[in-house]
Design an enzyme around this catalytic site. Structure first.
Site, mmCIF file in Angstrom:
data_model
loop_
_atom_site.group_PDB
_atom_site.id
_atom_site.type_symbol
_atom_site.label_atom_id
_atom_site.label_comp_id
_atom_site.label_asym_id
_atom_site.label_seq_id
_atom_site.Cartn_x
_atom_site.Cartn_y
_atom_site.Cartn_z
ATOM 1 N N ASP A 266 0.846 -1.194 0.000
ATOM 2 C CA ASP A 266 0.000 0.000 0.000
ATOM 3 C C ASP A 266 0.883 1.247 0.000
ATOM 4 O O ASP A 266 1.668 1.469 0.924
ATOM 5 C CB ASP A 266 -0.904 -0.004 1.239
ATOM 6 C CG ASP A 266 -2.066 0.971 1.124
ATOM 7 O OD1 ASP A 266 -1.874 2.062 0.556
ATOM 8 O OD2 ASP A 266 -3.169 0.633 1.594
ATOM 9 N N SER B 179 -6.999 4.217 -1.503
ATOM 10 C CA SER B 179 -6.775 2.769 -1.488
ATOM 11 C C SER B 179 -8.027 1.950 -1.771
ATOM 12 O O SER B 179 -7.915 0.797 -2.185
ATOM 13 C CB SER B 179 -6.187 2.352 -0.130
ATOM 14 O OG SER B 179 -4.899 2.885 0.037
ATOM 15 N N THR C 90 -8.097 -1.906 1.602
ATOM 16 C CA THR C 90 -7.604 -2.963 0.725
ATOM 17 C C THR C 90 -8.220 -4.322 1.050
ATOM 18 O O THR C 90 -8.837 -4.938 0.177
ATOM 19 C CB THR C 90 -6.064 -3.035 0.771
ATOM 20 O OG1 THR C 90 -5.537 -1.776 0.349
ATOM 21 C CG2 THR C 90 -5.540 -4.138 -0.120
ATOM 22 N N GLU D 125 -5.839 -7.299 25.354
ATOM 23 C CA GLU D 125 -4.454 -6.853 25.470
ATOM 24 C C GLU D 125 -4.320 -5.514 26.168
ATOM 25 O O GLU D 125 -3.330 -5.266 26.881
ATOM 26 C CB GLU D 125 -3.822 -6.785 24.073
ATOM 27 C CG GLU D 125 -2.334 -6.539 24.073
ATOM 28 C CD GLU D 125 -1.727 -6.646 22.684
ATOM 29 O OE1 GLU D 125 -0.500 -6.448 22.553
ATOM 30 O OE2 GLU D 125 -2.485 -6.903 21.718
ATOM 31 N N PHE E 81 -4.529 -9.180 15.856
ATOM 32 C CA PHE E 81 -3.488 -8.926 16.833
ATOM 33 C C PHE E 81 -3.547 -7.556 17.496
ATOM 34 O O PHE E 81 -2.812 -7.309 18.450
ATOM 35 C CB PHE E 81 -2.117 -9.115 16.175
ATOM 36 C CG PHE E 81 -1.872 -10.529 15.727
ATOM 37 C CD1 PHE E 81 -1.677 -11.546 16.640
ATOM 38 C CD2 PHE E 81 -1.865 -10.842 14.374
ATOM 39 C CE1 PHE E 81 -1.455 -12.849 16.225
ATOM 40 C CE2 PHE E 81 -1.635 -12.146 13.950
ATOM 41 C CZ PHE E 81 -1.441 -13.144 14.885
ATOM 42 N N GLU E 82 -4.389 -6.662 17.000
ATOM 43 C CA GLU E 82 -4.505 -5.334 17.596
ATOM 44 C C GLU E 82 -5.965 -4.866 17.514
ATOM 45 O O GLU E 82 -6.736 -5.350 16.674
ATOM 46 C CB GLU E 82 -3.621 -4.322 16.859
ATOM 47 C CG GLU E 82 -2.127 -4.511 17.068
ATOM 48 C CD GLU E 82 -1.668 -4.150 18.466
ATOM 49 O OE1 GLU E 82 -2.350 -3.346 19.148
ATOM 50 O OE2 GLU E 82 -0.614 -4.670 18.889
ATOM 51 N N GLU F 150 -1.160 -7.857 2.232
ATOM 52 C CA GLU F 150 -1.002 -6.405 2.129
ATOM 53 C C GLU F 150 0.018 -5.883 3.139
ATOM 54 O O GLU F 150 -0.118 -6.103 4.349
ATOM 55 C CB GLU F 150 -2.332 -5.687 2.370
ATOM 56 C CG GLU F 150 -2.197 -4.177 2.200
ATOM 57 C CD GLU F 150 -3.299 -3.373 2.878
ATOM 58 O OE1 GLU F 150 -3.484 -2.200 2.490
ATOM 59 O OE2 GLU F 150 -3.956 -3.891 3.800
ATOM 60 N N HIS G 151 -1.101 2.720 -5.154
ATOM 61 C CA HIS G 151 -0.803 4.105 -5.534
ATOM 62 C C HIS G 151 0.571 4.444 -4.983
ATOM 63 O O HIS G 151 1.183 3.647 -4.265
ATOM 64 C CB HIS G 151 -1.854 5.066 -4.967
ATOM 65 C CG HIS G 151 -2.040 4.911 -3.483
ATOM 66 N ND1 HIS G 151 -1.116 5.359 -2.560
ATOM 67 C CD2 HIS G 151 -3.019 4.315 -2.756
ATOM 68 C CE1 HIS G 151 -1.519 5.059 -1.351
ATOM 69 N NE2 HIS G 151 -2.664 4.418 -1.429
#
Length: 538
Positions: free
Chosen positions: A64, A114, A177, A238, A289-290, A331, A378
């Site tokens: 990206d 995007s 994306t 987390e 994971f986040e 990505e 892009h």
């Protein structure tokens, strides 16, 4: 004063020329070095045979914001990370034998975002800025224009053809994306229902996160975006004390739990659980994971979050169990975000990590049956300038000063947060560590966030039908060429015109005239069966 400046410039140029004469590798001074290198590359090109197989697998690696300037700068950084000069470094993506250029404009803007570009290269249809998986008849943010204008992606075409499918990203899985592989939305910003206006909900539009479950049966989903999947106020596992990381959904749905109930599936959110996932016994995996996007690779905690190389490997090992093959989108999404912040170090280290993931993808697949592409959606307003010496740090300063007698970095931005002109003077960066991951490159125009660039982007290809990716094409061409190579979607001519590879052996059985003139007997049938079995065993 003017003559002094001119003298200084002359001295600097002369110093530059002297250093260039002595700083390059000694072998490069010999013309035979370049002649031998050119002959070797030419012979490799002459020996190359076109691979016209049907692509069983398709891997699309999407950087990206990875414009050509970013590729060049990352190549140098990767070499310098290994104590090399850098310029001569060969990245994994550099080894792809076929290349072309893609025009990135959207239907309504010269410079795209995007989501409009993703709709082009994944769905084969160009569209308007900020829209996801819809054609250009849909309008940004207007729900009622979305209905009837949805377009499907190659991920869905592959799934409909019986292949396994997956997405791996370093952003949230609801981001532009990855979202375009499965969602249709008049706004790329409708990550959860909390991000949608009441009018859009009333008109029947749904958020992107909910479409992740409902639209296409995706086998592997790896990235970030937990907070868009859980009810408002749900503590993040987390970051339980961080309110910004808690669940956002207003409809009370817990999409992660719903997904687990829909199929025999694994959900993980940390490194320990991820490492425990056995690809041989796992068919469906969701790894988030986040709460939002993943951390930059330079700031990633390896004890908590795997690298993009590791997530790519896990995805391929799960998907490749399908005898019909797979489609995988990988990505490198935070290349773009590093550029938006004008933090060139971050963007380039993300690109190097992305290239490592490409290498892992090639290692785990067979080029005879796997089409692999590397491209970008892009570019950015990112420049590489200033006559730096050979081998000079790509994150360093130009040896030439500006007319204001102040230095500047060889990597800069046309606009962005790095604009620091005060009283018509640039800052003096002679004592500034421009190699720091936190350094913000100077820019010409003040903006809170740097913008995209509008030039063509590269597409690099290897594997079955890789020669289709050539010349200068519309970005929407990519989806059609991928689909043709893999015999998915509408155009199935490639597989219909070619015999499929099988393990079937051709068995030749001969008969005599007496055999043809006599009636078949039990003995002859036994002989025939015996001959067939013997041929099959050998």
């Amino acid at each position: 004063h003017q003559s002094t400046k001119q003298l200084l410039f002359a001295v600097l140029f002369e110093t530059h020329n002297i250093i260039m004469c002595v700083s390059g590798p000694v072998e490069e001074e010999n013309p035979e070095f370049w002649r031998a290198q050119g002959a070797k590359a030419l012979q490799a090109a002459l020996n190359r045979k076109l691979n016209t197989n049907v692509a069983k697998n398709i891997m699309l690696f999407l950087g990206d914001g990875m414009g050509i300037t970013t590729i060049t700068a990352a190549r140098i950084l990767k070499g310098q990370m290994h104590n090399q000069s850098g310029e001569e470094t060969v990245m994994t993506m550099d080894t792809f034998p076929h290349a072309g250029l893609l025009k990135t404009y959207s239907v309504d803007f010269q410079i795209p975002d995007s989501s409009s570009t993703a709709t082009a290269y994944l769905c084969g249809v160009k569209t308007n800025l900020n829209t996801v998986g819809v054609n250009a008849a849909a309008r940004n943010g207007i729900c009622k224009t979305q209905k009837g204008n949805e377009v499907s992606s190659i991920l869905k075409w592959a799934k409909d053809a019986g292949k396994s499918v997956g997405i791996v990203t370093t952003t949230r899985v609801q981001h532009a994306t990855p979202a375009t592989t499965y969602a249709h939305s008049a706004s790329r910003k409708w990550y959860s229902d909390a991000d949608m206006p009441a009018s859009a909900k009333k008109e029947g539009c749904t958020d992107i996160a909910s479409q992740l479950l409902n639209n296409t049966d995706i086998d592997v989903i790896i990235g970030g975006g937990r907070k868009y999947m859980t009810p408002k106020g749900t503590w993040d596992p987390e970051y339980p004390r961080d309110l910004a990381s808690s669940g956002k959904r207003q409809d009370g749905r817990h999409l992660i739990s719903e997904w687990q109930k829909m199929k025999v599936a694994r959900y993980v959110w940390n490194r320990t659980d991820f490492d425990a996932v056995d690809p041989d016994t796992t068919d469906y995996l969701m790894a988030l994971f986040e709460p939002g996007d993943l951390r930059f690779d330079l700031e990633r905690d390896p004890t908590m979050d795997p690298s993009i190389t590791e997530t790519t490997e896990k995805a391929i090992r799960i998907l490749s169990k399908n005898p019909k093959g797979f489609f995988l989108l990988v990505e490198g999404g935070r290349i773009d975000q590093g550029h938006h912040a004008s933090r060139a170090s971050m963007a380039l280290h993300e690109t190097v990590a992305f290239d490592n993931a490409v290498a892992k993808g090639l290692e785990l697949t067979n080029e005879e049956e796997t089409l692999t592409l590397v491209t970008a959606d892009h570019s950015h307003a990112f420049t590489f300038n200033g006559y730096p010496f050979r081998g000079q740090s790509i994150l360093g300063k130009s040896p030439l000063y500006g007319k204001d007698m102040l230095p500047y970095t060889t990597l800069m931005y046309g606009n962005g947060p790095g604009y620091k002109v005060v009283d018509n003077k640039r800052p003096d960066i002679r004592q500034v560590d421009t190699k720091s991951k936190d350094y913000v490159q100077l820019s010409a125009v003040p903006l809170d966030t740097e913008t995209h660039g509008g030039e063509d982007v590269a597409v690099l290809a290897r594997g079955p039908m890789a020669h289709l990716f050539h010349g200068v094409q519309e970005q929407s061409y990519l989806a059609h060429a991928m689909a043709y190579a893999g015999c998915v979607g509408r155009d199935l001519r490639h597989c219909e015109s070619r015999p499929q590879h099988t393990n079937t052996k051709r068995i030749l059985i001969t008969t005599t005239d007496d055999d043809r003139n006599s009636a078949p007997s039990q003995v002859s049938y036994i002989s025939l069966v015996t001959a067939l079995l013997a041929a099959m065993l050998h």
